[in-house]
Design an enzyme around this catalytic site. Sequence first.
Site, PDB file in Angstrom:
ATOM      1  N   HIS A  83       0.817  -1.214   0.000  1.00  0.00           N
ATOM      2  CA  HIS A  83       0.000   0.000   0.000  1.00  0.00           C
ATOM      3  C   HIS A  83       0.854   1.270   0.000  1.00  0.00           C
ATOM      4  O   HIS A  83       0.351   2.348  -0.299  1.00  0.00           O
ATOM      5  CB  HIS A  83      -0.986   0.004   1.180  1.00  0.00           C
ATOM      6  CG  HIS A  83      -0.415   0.410   2.499  1.00  0.00           C
ATOM      7  ND1 HIS A  83      -0.070  -0.487   3.486  1.00  0.00           N
ATOM      8  CD2 HIS A  83      -0.132   1.637   3.019  1.00  0.00           C
ATOM      9  CE1 HIS A  83       0.389   0.162   4.542  1.00  0.00           C
ATOM     10  NE2 HIS A  83       0.372   1.452   4.281  1.00  0.00           N
ATOM     11  N   ASP A 114       0.127  -7.419   1.665  1.00  0.00           N
ATOM     12  CA  ASP A 114       0.560  -6.015   1.773  1.00  0.00           C
ATOM     13  C   ASP A 114       2.078  -5.895   1.796  1.00  0.00           C
ATOM     14  O   ASP A 114       2.645  -5.104   2.539  1.00  0.00           O
ATOM     15  CB  ASP A 114      -0.041  -5.346   3.011  1.00  0.00           C
ATOM     16  CG  ASP A 114       0.062  -3.824   2.945  1.00  0.00           C
ATOM     17  OD1 ASP A 114       0.254  -3.289   1.845  1.00  0.00           O
ATOM     18  OD2 ASP A 114      -0.031  -3.172   4.012  1.00  0.00           O
ATOM     19  N   SER A 190       4.696   2.647   7.840  1.00  0.00           N
ATOM     20  CA  SER A 190       4.340   1.486   7.033  1.00  0.00           C
ATOM     21  C   SER A 190       5.512   1.024   6.171  1.00  0.00           C
ATOM     22  O   SER A 190       6.129   1.823   5.463  1.00  0.00           O
ATOM     23  CB  SER A 190       3.146   1.818   6.130  1.00  0.00           C
ATOM     24  OG  SER A 190       1.989   2.050   6.887  1.00  0.00           O
TER      25      SER A 190
END
Length: 354
Positions: A83, A114, A190
């Site tokens: 992402h 992911d 992230s």
Amino acid sequence: MQRTRREFLGLLGGSVAAGSTAGCVAPARNDPVGERRFAMLYEDVAPSVARVQVTADGRTGQGSGFRYRPAAADGAYVVTNQHVVGPDPDAVRLQYADGAWVEVAVLGTDPYSDLAVLEPGEAIDAEPLPLRETVPPIGTEVLVVGSPLGFSGSASQGIISGRNRSIPATGNYTIADAIQTDAALNPGNSGGPILTLDGEVVAVATARVSGSDNLGFGVSAPLARRVVPSLIEHGRYDHSYMGVAIRDVGPLIAEANGLPAARGVYVTATESGGPADGVLRGSTGETVVDGTPVPTGGDVIVGLGETPIDTQSSLSRYLALETTPGDVIDVRIRRGGGETTVQLELGTRPEPQI
């Protein structure tokens, strides 16, 4: 001068053995090394962590990544979140600890876990970070390194506060075997590493619960160890697929279906033409328990192979870590008041609808 990881672990009294739990040991009182263990770990791993900047459709996003070398690979690559890079970026750039930016290519992405892999960019004097073979116990101390809110070279500390979590993925799927942590995770973290104090990556930071200051999640190292080599070699990863709609067996389902315990995974439906079609049975009726409509007549999965299955999380974890598309697995089910075993050939999860 950067210490080698072996020298660093020696200072902490750690072990280089995979799956070690040296990071769980509390430092002795008045131990200067123990008091500085987070600072020493950060100093050792920070050169291997990069800020990731992505531009797409005139917009810019930020994330983190870290250098990793699979056992069979010749060189090191950069692991981040899918992402972070998105489905079709115009440009992806890395910024390492020396401050220089370098444009890199995306080698592979997997929205279902992911995870994404990038080219390493220019050669840098930094060791790849190892991925653990196992997830250590709840309570193990961890350090998160990355670029929250664009502040590169940041660190936050905490513990592993949960294991084998299922977190949302693309579509109606989940990421299995995720770890939960109370270490601060913010936008920009992230893709960065969540590390135990022995210097191993236990998870790839991926998400936090909106509005919560102490609940974040990461893709587990065991899952990343399976996915990343395939992203490097093939640009994609194929996930095992049963083709069923399922839900956990709770007290209402147990009562409605005459089950001995509220345990297992209830099959509400099977996909027409899917791997489970004709092998497993979905719901055939419905009843009302405590004023709530409850499905009846479906199979209850209680085991895969030799592994007991109590929840959707344990079913997803088994499929993610123990199987490959094309495998034929024994599925132990409760059906019609008795228990039986059926064989099911796993398929490949369909392409996500992005």
